[in-house]
Enzyme design. Structure first.
Site, PDB file in Angstrom:
ATOM      1  N   GLY A 104      36.005 -48.070 -36.526  1.00 48.64           N
ATOM      2  CA  GLY A 104      36.775 -49.283 -36.417  1.00 48.64           C
ATOM      3  C   GLY A 104      37.783 -49.479 -37.404  1.00 48.64           C
ATOM      4  O   GLY A 104      38.722 -50.197 -37.276  1.00 48.64           O
ATOM      5  N   SER A 105      37.300 -49.018 -38.734  1.00 45.91           N
ATOM      6  CA  SER A 105      38.464 -48.937 -39.713  1.00 45.91           C
ATOM      7  C   SER A 105      39.413 -48.109 -39.479  1.00 45.91           C
ATOM      8  O   SER A 105      40.716 -48.729 -39.629  1.00 45.91           O
ATOM      9  CB  SER A 105      37.613 -48.357 -40.956  1.00 45.91           C
ATOM     10  OG  SER A 105      36.522 -49.175 -41.155  1.00 45.91           O
ATOM     11  N   ASP A 128      33.272 -56.748 -34.277  1.00 45.98           N
ATOM     12  CA  ASP A 128      32.004 -57.167 -34.358  1.00 45.98           C
ATOM     13  C   ASP A 128      31.732 -57.811 -32.887  1.00 45.98           C
ATOM     14  O   ASP A 128      30.834 -58.839 -32.773  1.00 45.98           O
ATOM     15  CB  ASP A 128      31.757 -58.658 -35.312  1.00 45.98           C
ATOM     16  CG  ASP A 128      31.868 -57.672 -36.802  1.00 45.98           C
ATOM     17  OD1 ASP A 128      31.841 -56.628 -36.830  1.00 45.98           O
ATOM     18  OD2 ASP A 128      32.250 -58.789 -37.621  1.00 45.98           O
ATOM     19  N   SER A 181      34.801 -51.389 -33.021  1.00 47.30           N
ATOM     20  CA  SER A 181      33.750 -50.557 -33.970  1.00 47.30           C
ATOM     21  C   SER A 181      32.550 -50.424 -32.952  1.00 47.30           C
ATOM     22  O   SER A 181      32.091 -51.009 -32.313  1.00 47.30           O
ATOM     23  CB  SER A 181      33.482 -51.075 -35.145  1.00 47.30           C
ATOM     24  OG  SER A 181      32.262 -50.314 -35.529  1.00 47.30           O
ATOM     25  N   HIS A 213      26.515 -52.405 -34.153  1.00 47.94           N
ATOM     26  CA  HIS A 213      27.425 -52.924 -33.298  1.00 47.94           C
ATOM     27  C   HIS A 213      27.102 -53.024 -31.676  1.00 47.94           C
ATOM     28  O   HIS A 213      25.998 -52.411 -31.632  1.00 47.94           O
ATOM     29  CB  HIS A 213      28.886 -52.396 -33.077  1.00 47.94           C
ATOM     30  CG  HIS A 213      29.506 -52.540 -34.766  1.00 47.94           C
ATOM     31  ND1 HIS A 213      30.613 -53.481 -34.725  1.00 47.94           N
ATOM     32  CD2 HIS A 213      29.001 -52.197 -35.795  1.00 47.94           C
ATOM     33  CE1 HIS A 213      30.862 -53.416 -35.995  1.00 47.94           C
ATOM     34  NE2 HIS A 213      30.140 -52.532 -36.570  1.00 47.94           N
ATOM     35  N   ASN A 248      44.580 -37.858 -38.606  1.00 50.39           N
ATOM     36  CA  ASN A 248      43.730 -37.269 -37.177  1.00 50.39           C
ATOM     37  C   ASN A 248      42.424 -38.365 -37.270  1.00 50.39           C
ATOM     38  O   ASN A 248      41.510 -37.890 -37.984  1.00 50.39           O
ATOM     39  CB  ASN A 248      43.380 -35.909 -37.432  1.00 50.39           C
ATOM     40  CG  ASN A 248      42.370 -35.368 -36.486  1.00 50.39           C
ATOM     41  OD1 ASN A 248      42.179 -36.237 -35.534  1.00 50.39           O
ATOM     42  ND2 ASN A 248      42.400 -34.201 -36.449  1.00 50.39           N
TER      43      ASN A 248
HETATM   44  C1  LIG Z   1      35.219 -57.301 -38.854  1.00 50.46           C
HETATM   45  C2  LIG Z   1      35.075 -55.752 -38.936  1.00 50.46           C
HETATM   46  N1  LIG Z   1      36.408 -55.114 -38.999  1.00 50.46           N
HETATM   47  C3  LIG Z   1      36.091 -53.818 -39.099  1.00 50.46           C
HETATM   48  C4  LIG Z   1      34.890 -53.009 -39.386  1.00 50.46           C
HETATM   49  C5  LIG Z   1      34.946 -51.483 -39.474  1.00 50.46           C
HETATM   50  O1  LIG Z   1      34.215 -50.764 -38.548  1.00 50.46           O
HETATM   51  P1  LIG Z   1      33.504 -49.149 -38.872  1.00 50.46           P
HETATM   52  O2  LIG Z   1      32.305 -49.526 -39.634  1.00 50.46           O
HETATM   53  O3  LIG Z   1      33.275 -48.693 -37.537  1.00 50.46           O
HETATM   54  O4  LIG Z   1      34.546 -48.696 -39.572  1.00 50.46           O
HETATM   55  C6  LIG Z   1      33.809 -53.765 -39.371  1.00 50.46           C
HETATM   56  C7  LIG Z   1      32.587 -52.892 -39.631  1.00 50.46           C
HETATM   57  O5  LIG Z   1      31.519 -53.547 -39.127  1.00 50.46           O
HETATM   58  C8  LIG Z   1      33.873 -55.150 -39.214  1.00 50.46           C
HETATM   59  O6  LIG Z   1      32.684 -56.097 -39.189  1.00 50.46           O
END
Ligand SMILES: Cc1ncc(COP(=O)(O)O)c(C=O)c1O
Length: 452
Positions: free
Chosen positions: A98-99, A205, A226, A231, A301
């Site tokens: 998700g990041s 979320d 994510s 999740h 990547n």
């Molecule tokens: C609101 C929100 N954005 C982004 C992320 C990032 O997701 P990831 O952990 O898959 O990188 C999270 C992670 O829980 C999140 O709660």
């Protein structure tokens, strides 16, 4: 020649037979090795989130390993298509978290290929009560986050404060649906349209949450998901960017795939789907250049792999049941904790919202005769996992204290989140017996203090 036109299918190959045997064994292994942990109140830890799966995810992953494609392939394509169909989005670009999805979404809006890209120094409105990697891509792209306050109870950005956050430099809103609770997207989109702003929805979320009968993630120009195990569905690590606009999709695709311009898949002909693979001009070179090594973005990547997508595929089918279980668990906890409203702020949501809750968030009221620490300590000691609400106020976090930013309005509620909010689980791995025990632990906490 026979009158019967029925053709007999060829006999299964030795490889097919072995594959079937392996997958049957995997199902058996799941039953023996992954099933049957009995919940013992007070001994079994009740996590706030986790993987929810059965033999299908294990079989699907093993099947992908047996094929050994490894990188982005047919399962990734099928997973994207399943999510596109579910959400009614034109494009789902799968990624490794998700990041990464947030990074791609924000970077896409800074592309020189856009008519009016976001430029360094431009402002992006976002809440201060947030997850760090919603803010990180704003900073990484040399943009200025403009922080607005949230509302205790919903923990979402307060849309009434958007107007106060606006400046001549405002170009975008990056809006997370915090812990599955939908933001008032009609208000956000109306404001964005009025001021010609891009909107990125951080739906990491909130897969399955709806606002006004529409899925979260279908309102903004770009949206992110994510698939980390806590999740709504999981691929282990994993995520996606959702996009309707084909131009934004091309750019996001390129940012994900090293920045290269070529979009052809692995199976495309030698000269590419565009039939122009060896037809690209590079300054200083008389001969044309290979599109596969032609870079129009400064990219990364961040691709998803086949094994990740293979786990995600059965998960997508299960999403309605997973969301229903979260909603059931939320309702049980809400009813059970209602008597403690004098001391705890219970979750709140908009009348048009139908949240697929990520968690059950509480805030300890200022006048309560105990602290958040007291209650969290008690819950943890009794094996109920708690978590604080992400970064609280992102500006209080060491990495973010010194970033260039603007505060639009006082972050009063955000500071209350920082001081008093926490959450417990509602994920489908929690069953009714565990919910009953969780409420018993709360009851005990209040009884021991003469508050119940
Ligand atoms: C609101 C929100 N954005 C982004 C992320 C990032 O997701 P990831 O952990 O898959 O990188 C999270 C992670 O829980 C999140 O709660």
């Amino acid at each position: 020649m026979s009158d019967n036109p029925t053709r007999q299918s060829p006999p299964p190959s030795r490889a097919d037979i072995l594959r079937r045997e392996i997958l049957d064994k995997v199902a058996e292994y799941y039953q023996v090795a992954h099933q049957g942990e009995v919940f013992v109140p007070g001994e079994t830890f009740i996590h706030y989130g986790g993987r929810v799966y059965d033999e299908r995810e294990l079989q699907s992953a093993v099947d992908a390993i047996l094929e050994f494609w490894l990188t982005d392939g047919p399962r990734v394509a099928a997973f994207s298509e399943a999510l596109e169909a579910l959400l009614g989005l034109k494009h789902i670009l799968t990624v490794n978290s998700g990041s990464s999805a947030n990074l791609i979404a924000m970077t896409t809006l800074c592309s020189r290929q856009l008519e009016r890209p976001l430029q360094p120094g431009d402002e992006v409105i976002t809440p201060a009560a947030t997850f760090p990697t919603t803010v990180a891509p704003i900073v990484q792209n040399r943009l200025i986050p403009v922080f607005v306050d949230c509302m205790l109870g919903t923990y979402n950005l307060n849309v009434a404060l958007l107007e106060a956050a606006l400046s001549e430099k405002t170009r975008a809103i990056f809006v997370p649906h915090i812990l599955g609770n939908p933001v008032e997207m009609d208000a956000v989109m109306a404001f964005a349209q009025a001021h010609d702003l891009y909107v990125i929805e951080d739906t990491c979320d909130a897969l399955g949450s709806q606002y006004d009968g529409r899925y979260c993630g279908t309102f903004g120009h770009l949206t992110t998901f994510s698939f980390y195990p806590a999740h709504h569905i999981t691929t282990g690590e994993g995520g996606a960017v959702g996009i309707n606009d084909p131009h934004l999709y091309r750019i996001a695709h390129s940012v994900r795939d090293w920045g290269r311009d070529c979009w052809c898949d692995h199976t495309s002909p030698r000269e590419g789907e565009c039939r122009q693979r060896f037809d690209w001009e590079i300054p200083g070179l008389e001969e044309p250049y290979d599109h596969r090594y032609y870079y129009t973005e400064i990219g990364y990547n961040l691709k998803m792999t086949e094994v990740q997508a293979s786990i995600g595929l059965p998960q997508v089918d299960k999403l309605p049941a997973l969301v229903a279980a979260r909603q059931h668990n939320f309702q049980v906890l809400y009813a059970g904790l209602k008597p403690y409203e004098e001391y705890l702020v219970l979750p709140a949501w908009h009348i048009k919202a139908d949240p697929a809750w990520f968690a059950f968030t509480l805030a300890v009221r200022e006048q309560a005769p105990f602290t958040r620490h007291d209650l969290n300590d008690f819950l943890q000691q009794h094996k109920v996992e708690t978590r604080y609400l992400f970064a609280g106020n992102i500006l209080n976090q060491p990495a973010y204290r010194h970033i260039a930013h603007r505060i639009a309005t006082p972050l009063t509620e955000t500071d209350r989140v920082l001081k008093s909010a926490f959450f417990i689980g509602v994920y489908p791995g929690i069953d009714d017996a565990q919910l009953k025990y969780m409420l018993y632990v709360f009851d005990t906490f209040f009884r021991e203090r003469g508050l119940a």
